[in-house]
Motif scaffolding. Structure first.
Motif, PDB file in Angstrom:
ATOM      1  N   ILE A 194       1.016  -1.098  -0.051  1.00  0.00           N
ATOM      2  CA  ILE A 194       0.280   0.465   0.178  1.00  0.00           C
ATOM      3  C   ILE A 194       1.153   1.209  -0.136  1.00  0.00           C
ATOM      4  O   ILE A 194       0.129   2.295  -0.778  1.00  0.00           O
ATOM      5  N   LEU A 195       2.113   1.072   1.030  1.00  0.00           N
ATOM      6  CA  LEU A 195       2.484   2.240   1.243  1.00  0.00           C
ATOM      7  C   LEU A 195       3.821   2.514  -0.406  1.00  0.00           C
ATOM      8  O   LEU A 195       3.715   3.922  -0.616  1.00  0.00           O
ATOM      9  N   GLN A 196       4.315   1.897  -1.308  1.00  0.00           N
ATOM     10  CA  GLN A 196       4.477   1.991  -1.975  1.00  0.00           C
ATOM     11  C   GLN A 196       3.617   2.124  -3.518  1.00  0.00           C
ATOM     12  O   GLN A 196       3.935   3.215  -4.112  1.00  0.00           O
ATOM     13  N   GLU A 197       2.405   1.694  -3.161  1.00  0.00           N
ATOM     14  CA  GLU A 197       1.741   2.412  -4.186  1.00  0.00           C
ATOM     15  C   GLU A 197       1.072   4.094  -4.179  1.00  0.00           C
ATOM     16  O   GLU A 197       1.493   4.463  -4.493  1.00  0.00           O
ATOM     17  N   VAL A 198       0.775   4.290  -2.741  1.00  0.00           N
ATOM     18  CA  VAL A 198       0.933   5.196  -2.632  1.00  0.00           C
ATOM     19  C   VAL A 198       1.770   6.526  -3.109  1.00  0.00           C
ATOM     20  O   VAL A 198       1.515   7.382  -3.326  1.00  0.00           O
ATOM     21  N   GLN A 199       2.856   6.201  -2.770  1.00  0.00           N
ATOM     22  CA  GLN A 199       4.476   6.612  -3.097  1.00  0.00           C
ATOM     23  C   GLN A 199       4.805   7.089  -4.127  1.00  0.00           C
ATOM     24  O   GLN A 199       5.003   8.140  -5.031  1.00  0.00           O
ATOM     25  N   LYS A 200       4.376   5.355  -5.240  1.00  0.00           N
ATOM     26  CA  LYS A 200       4.647   6.092  -6.650  1.00  0.00           C
ATOM     27  C   LYS A 200       3.207   6.921  -6.705  1.00  0.00           C
ATOM     28  O   LYS A 200       3.808   7.579  -7.914  1.00  0.00           O
ATOM     29  N   ARG A 201       2.105   6.668  -6.313  1.00  0.00           N
ATOM     30  CA  ARG A 201       1.144   8.331  -6.478  1.00  0.00           C
ATOM     31  C   ARG A 201       1.745   9.469  -6.793  1.00  0.00           C
ATOM     32  O   ARG A 201       1.489  10.346  -6.880  1.00  0.00           O
ATOM     33  N   LEU A 260       2.848   2.721  10.479  1.00  0.00           N
ATOM     34  CA  LEU A 260       3.085   2.455   9.178  1.00  0.00           C
ATOM     35  C   LEU A 260       4.217   3.617   9.090  1.00  0.00           C
ATOM     36  O   LEU A 260       4.846   3.145   8.309  1.00  0.00           O
ATOM     37  N   TYR A 261       3.866   4.561  10.297  1.00  0.00           N
ATOM     38  CA  TYR A 261       5.358   4.754  10.018  1.00  0.00           C
ATOM     39  C   TYR A 261       6.816   4.533  10.800  1.00  0.00           C
ATOM     40  O   TYR A 261       7.993   5.130  10.145  1.00  0.00           O
ATOM     41  N   GLY A 262       6.319   3.611  11.115  1.00  0.00           N
ATOM     42  CA  GLY A 262       7.910   2.059  12.026  1.00  0.00           C
ATOM     43  C   GLY A 262       7.973   1.799  10.629  1.00  0.00           C
ATOM     44  O   GLY A 262       9.512   1.375  10.099  1.00  0.00           O
ATOM     45  N   VAL A 263       7.173   1.531   9.048  1.00  0.00           N
ATOM     46  CA  VAL A 263       7.492   0.409   7.900  1.00  0.00           C
ATOM     47  C   VAL A 263       8.438   1.886   7.710  1.00  0.00           C
ATOM     48  O   VAL A 263       8.987   1.645   6.270  1.00  0.00           O
ATOM     49  N   ALA A 264       7.172   2.805   7.022  1.00  0.00           N
ATOM     50  CA  ALA A 264       8.326   4.177   6.445  1.00  0.00           C
ATOM     51  C   ALA A 264       9.425   4.444   6.370  1.00  0.00           C
ATOM     52  O   ALA A 264      10.108   5.365   6.089  1.00  0.00           O
ATOM     53  N   TYR A 314      12.159   1.459   5.772  1.00  0.00           N
ATOM     54  CA  TYR A 314      12.857   0.684   4.724  1.00  0.00           C
ATOM     55  C   TYR A 314      13.527   2.339   4.029  1.00  0.00           C
ATOM     56  O   TYR A 314      12.685   3.309   3.120  1.00  0.00           O
ATOM     57  N   ALA A 315      14.633   2.650   3.576  1.00  0.00           N
ATOM     58  CA  ALA A 315      14.632   3.125   2.386  1.00  0.00           C
ATOM     59  C   ALA A 315      14.584   3.559   1.195  1.00  0.00           C
ATOM     60  O   ALA A 315      14.078   5.183   0.894  1.00  0.00           O
ATOM     61  N   GLN A 316      12.968   2.940   0.602  1.00  0.00           N
ATOM     62  CA  GLN A 316      12.336   3.319  -0.550  1.00  0.00           C
ATOM     63  C   GLN A 316      11.689   4.147   0.192  1.00  0.00           C
ATOM     64  O   GLN A 316      10.866   5.129  -0.956  1.00  0.00           O
ATOM     65  N   PHE A 317      10.947   4.719   1.107  1.00  0.00           N
ATOM     66  CA  PHE A 317       9.788   5.360   1.072  1.00  0.00           C
ATOM     67  C   PHE A 317      10.882   6.856   1.639  1.00  0.00           C
ATOM     68  O   PHE A 317      12.213   7.293   2.627  1.00  0.00           O
ATOM     69  N   SER A 318       9.796   7.479   1.132  1.00  0.00           N
ATOM     70  CA  SER A 318      10.244   9.000   2.060  1.00  0.00           C
ATOM     71  C   SER A 318       9.090   9.807   2.446  1.00  0.00           C
ATOM     72  O   SER A 318       8.205   9.715   1.794  1.00  0.00           O
ATOM     73  N   LEU A 319       9.342  10.404   3.240  1.00  0.00           N
ATOM     74  CA  LEU A 319       8.564  11.073   4.020  1.00  0.00           C
ATOM     75  C   LEU A 319       7.732  12.785   3.833  1.00  0.00           C
ATOM     76  O   LEU A 319       7.492  13.260   4.256  1.00  0.00           O
TER      77      LEU A 319
END
Length: 171
Positions: A37-44, A67-71, A74-79
């Motif tokens: 879900i987070l991958q798709e949200v970030q892609k969008r 969600l914050y823990g996952v985000a 993992y280095a792939q996510f950006s806040l």
């Protein structure tokens, strides 16, 4: 990059986000859906805004802290917003030995930002990464999905200048 969906602006508690709701609904009932879900949200959206994470937590019934823990794990996510061109410079052993530090220093100079930062115009984000898995191409960097290997300082600068020119001509 500005969020190109409707996941920014007023708090997601105040309004529905159809684009994000669709992403979440595609994973309805799946265990371990937080990462996809987070991958798709970030892609969008380009990044994971506070509003988007809040909306996902509510809609998907996943704890916001999870969600914050996952985000943040993992280095792939950006806040925070990232540039249209994300530059990842490999800092692994082979790349380090082959001069990755000098490549990074040249990019810092060329872009006018420090490693881990984004240019003010949101054109570039510069990141150091542990490994890109392309040791035979050391030193190597990846810009978005394209890898550039056997880099020299001049070569790295030339690549950035070409992208800048291309962006300038597309404006």
């Amino acid at each position: 990059m500005a969020c190109n969906c409707d996941c920014s602006g007023p708090s997601s508690k105040e309004r529905e986000s159809p684009e994000l709701a669709e992403i979440i609904d595609n994973f309805k009932g799946e265990k371990g859906a937080a990462i996809p879900i987070l991958q798709e949200v970030q892609k969008r959206c380009g990044y994971l805004s506070e509003e988007a994470l809040d909306f996902v937590a509510q809609r998907a019934k996943i704890e916001l802290s999870q969600l914050y823990g996952v985000a943040t794990f993992y280095a792939q996510f950006s806040l925070v917003p990232v540039g249209r061109n994300v530059i990842s410079v490999c800092q692994g052993t082979a790349c380090h030995v082959a001069g990755a530090r000098k490549i990074t220093e040249a990019l810092v100079d060329e872009l006018g930002i420090a490693e881990g930062e984004t240019t003010k115009d949101l054109s570039f984000t510069l990141r150091g990464v542990s490994c890109l898995g392309a040791c035979s191409l050391a030193p190597v960097m990846k810009i978005n999905e394209e890898a550039f290997g056997r880099l020299t300082v001049k070569g790295a600068r030339d690549i950035i200048r070409r992208i800048k020119m291309k962006d300038k001509n597309n404006i």
